[in-house]
Structure formats: C-alpha cells, structure tokens
Design a protein around this motif. Structure first.
Motif, PDB file in Angstrom:
ATOM      1  N   LEU A  25       0.783  -1.215   0.013  1.00  0.00           N
ATOM      2  CA  LEU A  25       0.059  -0.060   0.147  1.00  0.00           C
ATOM      3  C   LEU A  25       0.550   0.922  -0.240  1.00  0.00           C
ATOM      4  N   THR A  26       0.591   2.170  -0.305  1.00  0.00           N
ATOM      5  CA  THR A  26       1.253   3.209  -0.908  1.00  0.00           C
ATOM      6  C   THR A  26       0.038   4.411  -0.532  1.00  0.00           C
ATOM      7  N   VAL A  27      -0.163   5.570   0.707  1.00  0.00           N
ATOM      8  CA  VAL A  27      -0.681   6.035   1.227  1.00  0.00           C
ATOM      9  C   VAL A  27      -0.234   7.710   0.358  1.00  0.00           C
ATOM     10  N   THR A  28      -1.633   8.172  -0.155  1.00  0.00           N
ATOM     11  CA  THR A  28      -1.250   9.416  -0.343  1.00  0.00           C
ATOM     12  C   THR A  28      -1.407  10.277   0.547  1.00  0.00           C
ATOM     13  N   ASP A  29      -2.641  10.302   1.049  1.00  0.00           N
ATOM     14  CA  ASP A  29      -3.772  10.757   2.180  1.00  0.00           C
ATOM     15  C   ASP A  29      -3.338  10.498   3.257  1.00  0.00           C
ATOM     16  N   PRO A  30      -2.141  10.658   3.527  1.00  0.00           N
ATOM     17  CA  PRO A  30      -1.508  10.345   5.346  1.00  0.00           C
ATOM     18  C   PRO A  30      -2.683  10.733   6.130  1.00  0.00           C
ATOM     19  N   LYS A  31      -3.861  12.078   6.302  1.00  0.00           N
ATOM     20  CA  LYS A  31      -4.569  11.788   6.526  1.00  0.00           C
ATOM     21  C   LYS A  31      -6.260  11.485   6.735  1.00  0.00           C
ATOM     22  N   PHE A  33      -6.098   8.620   5.659  1.00  0.00           N
ATOM     23  CA  PHE A  33      -5.831   6.964   5.511  1.00  0.00           C
ATOM     24  C   PHE A  33      -6.253   6.994   7.377  1.00  0.00           C
ATOM     25  N   VAL A  34      -5.922   7.894   7.682  1.00  0.00           N
ATOM     26  CA  VAL A  34      -5.541   7.723   9.321  1.00  0.00           C
ATOM     27  C   VAL A  34      -7.191   7.675  10.090  1.00  0.00           C
ATOM     28  N   LEU A  37      -8.064   4.239   8.667  1.00  0.00           N
ATOM     29  CA  LEU A  37      -7.731   3.115   9.435  1.00  0.00           C
ATOM     30  C   LEU A  37      -8.782   3.263  10.773  1.00  0.00           C
ATOM     31  N   VAL A  54      -4.430  -3.537   9.723  1.00  0.00           N
ATOM     32  CA  VAL A  54      -2.913  -3.695   8.211  1.00  0.00           C
ATOM     33  C   VAL A  54      -1.729  -3.994   9.536  1.00  0.00           C
TER      34      VAL A  54
END
Length: 55
Positions: A25-31, A33-34, A37, A54
C-alpha cells in the motif's frame, strides 16, 4: 474470500463477508488513511463492519 457467516433471527437475511487482501500500500493522503483506519469505512461501521487491519 473467506467463508460467509449468516446470522440467526431476528436478523434474517444478514450475511457478513470477510476478505483478506495481501499487497503493498502506498499512502498518498495520510490524514484520510488515518481516518479510515481508526473509524472504518462504509455505512455499517457502527456494527463493526468496514474495519481495516493493517499489519
């Protein structure tokens, strides 16, 4: 796909399906994604559906 689980009454017709996906997985939008999650995704989050694990 993992086996489907059916619920007895009073939730007639309720089916819970699980899927296990392996990959990178490549996270492009960390906010975002959190948020996904920690809060889950989909309209059934309150019922513990749409949760993400994860490793």
């Amino acid at each position: 796909m993992l086996p489907r689980v059916s619920s007895p009454a009073p939730h007639k017709g309720l089916h819970i399906a699980r899927a296990e996906i392996k990959g990178t997985l490549t996270v492009t939008d960390p906010k975002a994604f959190v948020t996904a999650l920690t809060q889950g995704i989909g309209h059934a989050r309150a019922y513990s559906c749409g949760l993400i694990l994860v490793r």
